[in-house]
Motif scaffolding. Sequence first.
Motif, PDB file in Angstrom:
ATOM      1  N   VAL A  43      -0.755  -3.619  -3.281  1.00  0.00           N
ATOM      2  CA  VAL A  43      -0.122  -4.054  -2.038  1.00  0.00           C
ATOM      3  C   VAL A  43      -1.160  -4.829  -1.229  1.00  0.00           C
ATOM      4  N   VAL A  44      -0.851  -6.085  -0.952  1.00  0.00           N
ATOM      5  CA  VAL A  44      -1.782  -6.929  -0.207  1.00  0.00           C
ATOM      6  C   VAL A  44      -1.391  -6.868   1.264  1.00  0.00           C
ATOM      7  N   GLY A  45      -2.257  -6.227   2.041  1.00  0.00           N
ATOM      8  CA  GLY A  45      -1.976  -6.057   3.458  1.00  0.00           C
ATOM      9  C   GLY A  45      -1.470  -4.653   3.745  1.00  0.00           C
ATOM     10  N   ALA A  46      -2.053  -4.021   4.749  1.00  0.00           N
ATOM     11  CA  ALA A  46      -1.592  -2.698   5.185  1.00  0.00           C
ATOM     12  C   ALA A  46      -1.129  -2.822   6.627  1.00  0.00           C
ATOM     13  N   GLY A  47      -0.260  -3.804   6.846  1.00  0.00           N
ATOM     14  CA  GLY A  47       0.233  -4.085   8.192  1.00  0.00           C
ATOM     15  C   GLY A  47       1.703  -3.775   8.321  1.00  0.00           C
TER      16      GLY A  47
ATOM     17  N   ARG B  19      -0.520   4.815  -9.390  1.00  0.00           N
ATOM     18  CA  ARG B  19      -1.747   4.222  -8.853  1.00  0.00           C
ATOM     19  C   ARG B  19      -1.363   3.070  -7.940  1.00  0.00           C
ATOM     20  N   ILE B  20      -1.827   3.157  -6.699  1.00  0.00           N
ATOM     21  CA  ILE B  20      -1.499   2.140  -5.703  1.00  0.00           C
ATOM     22  C   ILE B  20      -2.802   1.562  -5.159  1.00  0.00           C
ATOM     23  N   GLY B  21      -2.941   0.239  -5.272  1.00  0.00           N
ATOM     24  CA  GLY B  21      -4.086  -0.443  -4.681  1.00  0.00           C
ATOM     25  C   GLY B  21      -3.672  -1.026  -3.346  1.00  0.00           C
ATOM     26  N   VAL B  22      -4.599  -0.986  -2.396  1.00  0.00           N
ATOM     27  CA  VAL B  22      -4.314  -1.619  -1.103  1.00  0.00           C
ATOM     28  C   VAL B  22      -5.536  -2.419  -0.680  1.00  0.00           C
ATOM     29  N   ILE B  23      -5.302  -3.691  -0.439  1.00  0.00           N
ATOM     30  CA  ILE B  23      -6.389  -4.584  -0.018  1.00  0.00           C
ATOM     31  C   ILE B  23      -6.068  -5.162   1.346  1.00  0.00           C
ATOM     32  N   GLU B  24      -7.089  -5.083   2.223  1.00  0.00           N
ATOM     33  CA  GLU B  24      -6.908  -5.473   3.628  1.00  0.00           C
ATOM     34  C   GLU B  24      -8.284  -5.399   4.278  1.00  0.00           C
ATOM     35  N   ASP B  25      -8.644  -6.416   5.055  1.00  0.00           N
ATOM     36  CA  ASP B  25      -9.983  -6.396   5.649  1.00  0.00           C
ATOM     37  C   ASP B  25      -9.979  -6.051   7.136  1.00  0.00           C
TER      38      ASP B  25
ATOM     39  N   ILE C 236       2.389  -4.747 -10.788  1.00  0.00           N
ATOM     40  CA  ILE C 236       3.208  -5.458  -9.804  1.00  0.00           C
ATOM     41  C   ILE C 236       2.365  -5.702  -8.551  1.00  0.00           C
ATOM     42  N   VAL C 237       2.579  -6.849  -7.913  1.00  0.00           N
ATOM     43  CA  VAL C 237       1.904  -7.178  -6.660  1.00  0.00           C
ATOM     44  C   VAL C 237       2.963  -7.260  -5.561  1.00  0.00           C
ATOM     45  N   VAL C 238       2.641  -6.726  -4.399  1.00  0.00           N
ATOM     46  CA  VAL C 238       3.545  -6.824  -3.255  1.00  0.00           C
ATOM     47  C   VAL C 238       2.826  -7.604  -2.157  1.00  0.00           C
ATOM     48  N   ASP C 239       3.513  -8.631  -1.642  1.00  0.00           N
ATOM     49  CA  ASP C 239       2.929  -9.475  -0.610  1.00  0.00           C
ATOM     50  C   ASP C 239       3.314  -8.950   0.766  1.00  0.00           C
ATOM     51  N   GLY C 240       2.304  -8.498   1.501  1.00  0.00           N
ATOM     52  CA  GLY C 240       2.539  -8.052   2.873  1.00  0.00           C
ATOM     53  C   GLY C 240       1.588  -8.750   3.823  1.00  0.00           C
ATOM     54  N   VAL C 241       1.338 -10.030   3.594  1.00  0.00           N
ATOM     55  CA  VAL C 241       0.376 -10.754   4.427  1.00  0.00           C
ATOM     56  C   VAL C 241       1.100 -11.549   5.512  1.00  0.00           C
ATOM     57  N   ASP C 242       0.343 -11.954   6.494  1.00  0.00           N
ATOM     58  CA  ASP C 242       0.913 -12.768   7.561  1.00  0.00           C
ATOM     59  C   ASP C 242       0.128 -14.060   7.726  1.00  0.00           C
TER      60      ASP C 242
END
Lengths: 272, 85
Positions: free
Chosen positions: A36-40, A57-63, A124-130
């Motif tokens: 999951v890209v973005g934890a917003g 297994r869940i990956g979360v990337i966010e800076d 699978i990739v999930v787009d949660g970016v802004d």
Amino acid sequence: MFNLSDEEILRYSRHIILTEVGGTGQQKLKDASVLVVGAGGLGSPVLLYLSAAGIGRIGVIEDDVVDVTNLQRQVIHATADIEKPKVHSASETMKQINPHIEVDVYHERLTKDNILPLIDKYDIVVDGVDNFPTRYLINDACVMKQKYLVEGGILRFMGLIMSIHGGETACYRCVFEEPPPPGTVPSCAEAGVLGAVAGVVGTLQATEVLKIVTGVGTPLFNRLLQFDAEELRFHEVNAPRNPKCPVCGDNPTITELIEYAYTCETQAPGTS
Amino acid sequence: MLSLKNDGACHGIDCLQLVVQGRPLEYHGARDVRSLLESQGEKAAYANVRINGNVLNRRDFENIPIKEGDQIDFLYFMGGGSCLI
Ligand SMILES: [Zn+2]
């Protein structure tokens, strides 16, 4: 043979009782990995539902770090999490919901240099970016790696969802060939967003992930679903593969990853 | 997403019956995509437009005609500001 403990069988019993899911489907969820890209705004409901559903297994990337202005919609974070990195706040909540899952935490920005090896580790990739640069980067990378991608976007009272199987079904660029012209589309920070709209769209994205993993139903492939909260309407648009698509068309012009540059960001690109 | 604004009965030569966002619209404005977008409010500024299934180039909106029976979808850009080159 299922690799599910008695506690897991009880925990997931409302899934397992669904004949379309059953123990087999629940085992597929446990064996699956999702980035999951973005934890917003979108990432929050996606991460909550994927954790609860038992994605193994869940990956979360966010800076980014949690800010008070996030809390109106980013429901995985709490007031006490302000100033914590979002990935840490999110992973703590996820493990509280479901201790059976594994959470990979990446406190960094997704770039053209780290995206390919990263998405390789997930189904699978999930787009949660802004922001559009990362949105196009994710799309292009998922086409190149033939990954499943669940796209989502929100703005004001509207939302958009589209599921993609890179190289097989229409991609984001098949519909939105290139980013909008400068100055035409505001961000949620500039134009606002109704918090619950993030919940609607993120929950639909999570639903698509669960469907793709279990094979239940028909994913939102080659279709674009737009959500209008003001009128409470969904509008579906057929979106077949576009032969002129610059990344997945017949003669692709984008064969290497590109990152569009910002010209008027006042702060680092965050998540919706 | 825009709320459709029907601007009167469609009984003359100056009215087009369109299908916009899957719903019927009686349209009286100038017969180009930009005018249709503008007649439907500011939110359309965030949209790509498709007529009868074909995605249009945004730069040509004022040159693209609309005609009776056209099925028009607005494809909204969502998920980020557009401050980029
Ligand atoms: Zn494409």
